[in-house]
Design an enzyme around this catalytic site. Structure first.
Site, mmCIF file in Angstrom:
data_model
loop_
_atom_site.group_PDB
_atom_site.id
_atom_site.type_symbol
_atom_site.label_atom_id
_atom_site.label_comp_id
_atom_site.label_asym_id
_atom_site.label_seq_id
_atom_site.Cartn_x
_atom_site.Cartn_y
_atom_site.Cartn_z
ATOM 1 N N ASP A 31 0.803 -1.225 0.000
ATOM 2 C CA ASP A 31 0.000 0.000 0.000
ATOM 3 C C ASP A 31 0.837 1.277 0.000
ATOM 4 O OD1 ASP A 31 0.778 -0.588 2.577
ATOM 5 O OD2 ASP A 31 -1.096 0.034 3.508
ATOM 6 N N GLU A 54 9.276 -10.768 -1.759
ATOM 7 C CA GLU A 54 10.352 -9.775 -1.843
ATOM 8 C C GLU A 54 11.735 -10.392 -1.835
ATOM 9 O OE1 GLU A 54 6.717 -7.726 -0.139
ATOM 10 O OE2 GLU A 54 7.789 -9.598 0.293
ATOM 11 N N HIS A 119 -0.030 0.309 10.540
ATOM 12 C CA HIS A 119 0.369 -1.054 10.203
ATOM 13 C C HIS A 119 1.756 -1.023 9.564
ATOM 14 C CE1 HIS A 119 -1.412 0.652 6.588
ATOM 15 N NE2 HIS A 119 -0.801 -0.272 5.859
ATOM 16 N N HIS A 120 2.470 -2.107 9.667
ATOM 17 C CA HIS A 120 3.844 -2.275 9.169
ATOM 18 C C HIS A 120 4.879 -1.528 10.007
ATOM 19 C CE1 HIS A 120 1.897 -4.250 5.989
ATOM 20 N NE2 HIS A 120 2.013 -3.363 5.008
ATOM 21 N N GLY A 423 26.356 -17.158 -0.385
ATOM 22 C CA GLY A 423 25.955 -18.552 -0.249
ATOM 23 C C GLY A 423 24.582 -18.782 0.351
ATOM 24 N N ASP A 453 17.514 -30.145 -4.979
ATOM 25 C CA ASP A 453 16.117 -30.264 -4.564
ATOM 26 C C ASP A 453 15.844 -29.483 -3.286
ATOM 27 O OD1 ASP A 453 17.743 -32.000 -3.139
ATOM 28 O OD2 ASP A 453 16.427 -33.740 -3.331
ATOM 29 N N ASN A 480 18.922 -35.374 -4.898
ATOM 30 C CA ASN A 480 19.743 -36.259 -4.068
ATOM 31 C C ASN A 480 19.235 -36.287 -2.633
ATOM 32 O OD1 ASN A 480 20.531 -33.678 -3.402
ATOM 33 N ND2 ASN A 480 22.575 -33.855 -4.287
ATOM 34 N N GLY A 482 17.963 -34.168 -0.363
ATOM 35 C CA GLY A 482 18.258 -33.286 0.764
ATOM 36 C C GLY A 482 19.420 -32.359 0.532
ATOM 37 N N GLU A 486 25.341 -29.647 3.203
ATOM 38 C CA GLU A 486 25.252 -29.664 4.668
ATOM 39 C C GLU A 486 25.646 -31.037 5.217
ATOM 40 O OE1 GLU A 486 24.908 -26.839 5.587
ATOM 41 O OE2 GLU A 486 23.397 -25.720 4.493
#
Length: 576
Positions: A31, A54, A119-120, A423, A453, A480, A482, A486
């Site tokens: 808005d 965003e 608001h916001h 990253g 994925d 693969n 996951g 990590e």
């Protein structure tokens, strides 16, 4: 009193963006920016893209700026909730030297003064909280609350953006957007970079010192190029230096494609201790390294394992030069490189006597691939190198994709988009939208995305925007099961590195049911199926949106990723 030569503040701002070659504007309506978006929508040279959120919009602005040299990414969000959602993407652009103009529609100047509990807001009257936060991720900023200074402030901030190649932030109140101001300097042409003034005496001294070191090193000189040569538009000057001197040239990971990878004196990527042995030996045994635009981040340097002593290095950057331990502020590479080329041109005969290891991709034979006939990382990336074409825009997600693609050459005039320093997983989906739009505007080739994925699940909505815009990227989803990067960092078999396996080949139908031409999806389970698909001329034309689910082993990863993860894990020092 206004005149026919006046323009709205919002119109002035948009005209400055259009003068820099911006054609696509990213963001989400809210808005406090809706009135301003009318001006965007009505502008004859700008197209409002409209993103799903965003964060994706900020990624898209980043990707757009990478593919549109000497332009910027333009992002419009709303006060508070919108701009804060975009902060991660803006921080990544700051980290990686990407010029993005972030415009935030904010409450009117009257409300900024009276501070009602709108608001916001945070509910405590701090209307400047987000403005203060944004300054941590910008090189310049302005609150456009005064029509008398608005044009000058817009020019100041955007000039900083294109000069320093980093994000900037503009607060535009709802009432100010439509206030009229003189066109002023708009008619004199676009804004230009304003690098620091160069002291020619100091610059000449720097050239002399570099030449002395080069002569002392004899033929044992090499060039190591990186991303800031791209970000600060020094590719042409760098290429002239390389070709006129004949020195061997290598790149850091973030600088991939700053040097044409089919150039006969290009030896590939140097990543410290995880570099292929022949390249590592060639770089680390060199007496003098001319470093151009290097960013010494952990993933960019193989976990800080560069074996190049400061006494053997000359570093050229956008705003300074460092010779061994001596620093020369304001002596930037854009102005220095042509002079350096002229000073070193006569030494070419000794430089070309040094052999350069060829940079090529070799597909392993079945006997050398323990996962055969499964699609292994060792097979996949060299095979994809044969699929690439000149002028392709190749986008690689953080993790297996960004590490895997480093080891294979790209064809002439291709562009590499990845976020190796910041990253943020999921970055490439939004970035692919921006990159594909930039590629279309420039008349480049295909846009090809490689994404895991797990990463795709973070930002998948932007596939919908791509189809809405009539874009046709090829999206390779590496399935693969996951977060493989990590897993190698920590918790290889832990549940937190697993994900829900989506029905990937149904995504495009769900996200773009009205897309024309209709998108296509494929699953390839083994090398034979992948070969057949890549050899299909209709697939290779990329005339429609296409998604390819590539089935891969859960624990397979490029060697460079595995070795980098080992170094990172040691640095993290998790308790065992």
């Amino acid at each position: 009193m206004t005149s026919k030569d006046d323009i709205t503040v919002g119109g002035y701002l948009l005209e400055r963006l259009a003068q820099l070659g911006v054609q696509s504007v990213f963001g989400v309506p809210g808005d406090f920016n809706l009135g301003f978006l009318d001006l965007v929508d009505d502008h004859p040279k700008l197209e409002w893209i409209g993103n799903c959120n965003e964060l994706n919009a900020s990624y898209a602005a980043d990707g757009y700026a990478r593919v549109k040299p000497k332009s910027v990414g333009a992002l419009i969000t709303t006060f508070g909730v919108g701009e804060l959602s975009a902060v991660n993407g803006i921080a990544g652009a700051f980290s990686e030297h990407i010029p993005v103009v972030h415009i935030v529609g904010v409450p009117s100047t009257a409300q900024q003064k009276s501070k009602p509990m709108l608001h916001h807001t945070l509910g405590d009257g701090r209307y400047d909280a987000y403005y203060t936060a944004a300054q941590q991720f910008a090189v310049s900023w302005a609150f456009l609350n005064d029509t008398h200074t608005a044009a000058a402030e817009i020019d100041r901030v955007i000039t900083a953006c294109i000069t320093r190649a980093r994000p900037v932030y503009l607060m535009l109140p709802t009432d100010i957007a439509y206030e009229r101001i003189p066109k002023g300097s708009l008619e004199t042409g676009p804004l230009v970079r304003q690098p620091p003034e160069v002291d020619t005496a100091i610059e000449d001294f720097v050239i002399d010192e570099i030449v002395k070191l080069v002569k002392e090193a004899g033929s044992s000189v090499a060039i190591l190029a990186d991303s800031c040569a791209i970000r600060h538009h020094c590719e042409d000057e760098l290429l002239e230096l390389i070709k006129e001197t004949g020195y061997p040239v290598y790149c850091a990971p973030m600088g991939k494609t700053v040097v044409p990878e089919d150039y006969e004196r290009y030896g590939g990527i140097y990543i410290g201790s995880i570099t292929p042995p022949e390249v590592k030996q060639a770089v680390e045994s060199t007496k003098l390294i001319l470093s151009v635009g290097l960013l010494n981040s952990d993933f960019n340097t193989g976990g800080f394992t560069y074996r190049i002593e400061p006494t053997s290095t000359v570093q050229l950057h956008s705003d300074h030069t460092k010779i061994q331990y001596a620093m020369f502020p304001d002596v930037g590479m854009k102005h220095l490189l042509p002079k350096l080329t002229s000073a070193l041109r006569d030494l070419k005969s000794s430089a070309v006597s040094v052999a350069v290891p060829p940079f090529k991709a070799t597909i392993p034979s079945p006997n050398d691939d323990p996962l055969h006939p499964i699609i292994s990382q060792a097979y996949f990336w060299p095979r994809m190198a044969a699929f690439f074409k000149p002028k392709d825009v190749i986008v690689a997600e953080t993790g297996t994709s960004s590490f895997g693609v480093l080891g294979v050459p790209f064809p002439k005039d291709s562009i590499f988009v990845s976020q190796i320093l910041w990253g943020s997983i999921g970055y490439t989906v939004g970035a692919t939208l921006g990159a594909a739009l930039g590629a279309r505007e420039r008349g480049l080739g295909r846009t090809i995305l490689f994404v895991g994925d797990g990463s795709l699940q973070l930002t998948v909505q932007e596939l919908s925007t791509m189809m809405k815009c009539g874009l046709a990227p090829i999206v390779f989803v590496l399935n693969n099961s996951g977060y493989t990067i990590e897993r190698y960092l920590h918790g290889k078999t832990r549940a937190y590195n697993d994900i829900v396996n989506w029905k990937w080949t149904q995504l495009l139908e769900v996200l773009g049911p009205d897309a024309k031409p209709a998108p296509k999806s494929y699953t390839v389970n083994n090398k034979t199926e992948l070969e057949e698909l890549l050899d299909d001329p209709d697939f290779a034309k990329a005339e429609r949106m296409q998604l390819v689910e590539v089935m891969m082993d859960k624990f397979d990863a490029p060697e460079a990723l595995q070795r980098t993860a080992e170094l990172s894990t040691k640095a993290n020092k998790y308790a065992q």
